[in-house]
Write a protein that holds these residues in place. Structure first.
Motif, PDB file in Angstrom:
ATOM      1  N   LYS A   7       0.831  -1.201   0.000  1.00 24.85           N
ATOM      2  CA  LYS A   7       0.000   0.000   0.000  1.00 24.85           C
ATOM      3  C   LYS A   7       0.872   1.259   0.000  1.00 24.85           C
ATOM      4  N   GLY A  10       2.486   1.748  -3.324  1.00 24.08           N
ATOM      5  CA  GLY A  10       1.524   2.253  -4.292  1.00 24.08           C
ATOM      6  C   GLY A  10       1.285   3.743  -4.139  1.00 24.08           C
ATOM      7  N   MET A  14       2.123   6.356  -7.195  1.00 21.82           N
ATOM      8  CA  MET A  14       0.980   6.868  -7.949  1.00 21.82           C
ATOM      9  C   MET A  14       0.811   8.366  -7.759  1.00 21.82           C
ATOM     10  N   ASN A 161      -6.546  -8.664  -0.224  1.00 22.93           N
ATOM     11  CA  ASN A 161      -6.336  -8.166  -1.578  1.00 22.93           C
ATOM     12  C   ASN A 161      -6.975  -9.132  -2.573  1.00 22.93           C
ATOM     13  N   HIS A 189     -11.361  -2.622 -12.672  1.00 21.29           N
ATOM     14  CA  HIS A 189     -10.669  -3.670 -11.924  1.00 21.29           C
ATOM     15  C   HIS A 189     -10.840  -5.035 -12.574  1.00 21.29           C
ATOM     16  N   ARG A 233      -5.430   8.019 -11.459  1.00 23.73           N
ATOM     17  CA  ARG A 233      -4.916   7.255 -10.316  1.00 23.73           C
ATOM     18  C   ARG A 233      -5.411   5.807 -10.368  1.00 23.73           C
ATOM     19  N   CYS A 236      -3.372   3.991 -12.962  1.00 18.23           N
ATOM     20  CA  CYS A 236      -2.040   3.669 -12.439  1.00 18.23           C
ATOM     21  C   CYS A 236      -2.104   2.521 -11.441  1.00 18.23           C
ATOM     22  N   HIS A 237      -3.122   2.529 -10.583  1.00 13.94           N
ATOM     23  CA  HIS A 237      -3.279   1.470  -9.587  1.00 13.94           C
ATOM     24  C   HIS A 237      -3.456   0.110 -10.255  1.00 13.94           C
ATOM     25  N   GLU A 238      -4.314   0.046 -11.268  1.00 16.84           N
ATOM     26  CA  GLU A 238      -4.563  -1.221 -11.948  1.00 16.84           C
ATOM     27  C   GLU A 238      -3.345  -1.679 -12.741  1.00 16.84           C
ATOM     28  N   GLY A 241      -0.811  -2.884 -10.308  1.00 18.59           N
ATOM     29  CA  GLY A 241      -1.277  -4.145  -9.741  1.00 18.59           C
ATOM     30  C   GLY A 241      -1.032  -5.317 -10.670  1.00 18.59           C
TER      31      GLY A 241
END
Length: 255
Positions: A7, A10, A14, A161, A189, A233, A236-238, A241
């Motif tokens: 976390k 990330g 990001m 997660n 997602h 954001r 970027c997170h996906e 991931g």
């Protein structure tokens, strides 16, 4: 420990924090290497501006979201509906404690409709990633029962997660011979969740919801706002991931 480490990584990588830190680094470098430092700062600020515009944010979201909406007739071929948790509304005063957050609620609404249209049993999944008083899965079960009058057959309450959710859900569902699922999560997602659940041994039928609203392009589309930054954001997170799961899989294979 791993949960908080990933976390934190990330958050640092990001936007906006990553770009703000890079801009600050550029200013520090400018004391000794003026042109290089100011160039890094200018590039960081320009990148943050662009990523905060609805034009850039919506186009980035289009890269990670499925191009087609789910077909209920296809989803009827599944054996169960799996709804992924998406966060908690902590200490909600109107509900008397923790309950599902807005992201989770969007997924539950679609999962409830799919249950009514297909008759498939429902599994909800989500643990205690942020020290919730109750698991996300328990909150989801309560919301489905009270607000949508939909029963939940299985609860997966240990995951922090998507990867753990897939593995623990597999342990539960295989006991009842369920290997083909309709997977409910946000459209942004969906690609990552599909890959993780498929690698866990499921045949996955995509059931995405909450597609991003791209709307018409106007002059305001090129001005930064909070919504544009949020979309960038999420992208970027996906992307990070997917990359992290790929690296973990390669390391596991080598071990």
């Amino acid at each position: 420990m791993e949960f908080w480490t990933t976390k934190l990584a990330g958050v640092l990588l990001m936007p906006p924090l990553g770009l703000l830190l890079l801009a600050a680094l550029g200013l520090l470098m400018a004391r000794r290497w003026r042109r290089l430092g100011l160039g890094i700062t200018a590039l960081s600020v320009a990148s943050l501006w662009l990523l905060s515009t609805p034009m850039v944010g919506s186009n980035l979201m289009a890269l990670v979201e499925p191009r087609q909406t789910p077909d209920v007739n296809v989803l009827k071929n599944a054996q169960a509906i799996v709804v992924l948790g998406g966060g908690t509304y902590f200490d909600a005063p109107e509900y008397g404690g923790d309950t599902v957050g807005s992201v989770t609620l969007e997924r539950l609404r679609w999962g409830a409709r799919l249950h009514r249209e297909t008759g498939l049993p429902v599994l909800v999944t989500g643990g205690l990633p942020f020290g919730n008083a109750t698991s996300e899965a328990a909150q989801m079960k309560d919301a489905l029962a009270r607000d949508f009058q939909v029963p939940v057959k299985w609860l997966e309450e240990r995951s922090d997660n998507t990867l753990e959710s897939a593995l623990f859900s597999r342990e539960i569902l295989t006991q009842d011979g369920v290997t083909r699922i309709a997977l409910v999560t946000h459209a942004s997602h969906m690609r990552r969740a599909h890959r993780v659940y498929e690698q866990a041994g499921f045949t996955v039928l995509d059931a995405p919801t909450a597609f991003s609203n791209r709307g018409p392009t106007t002059a305001l589309s090129f001005l930064p706002n909070a919504h544009g930054l949020l979309q960038s954001r999420i992208f970027c997170h996906e992307t990070l991931g997917l990359g992290w799961y790929h690296v973990r899989r390669m390391l596991h294979v080598k071990d």
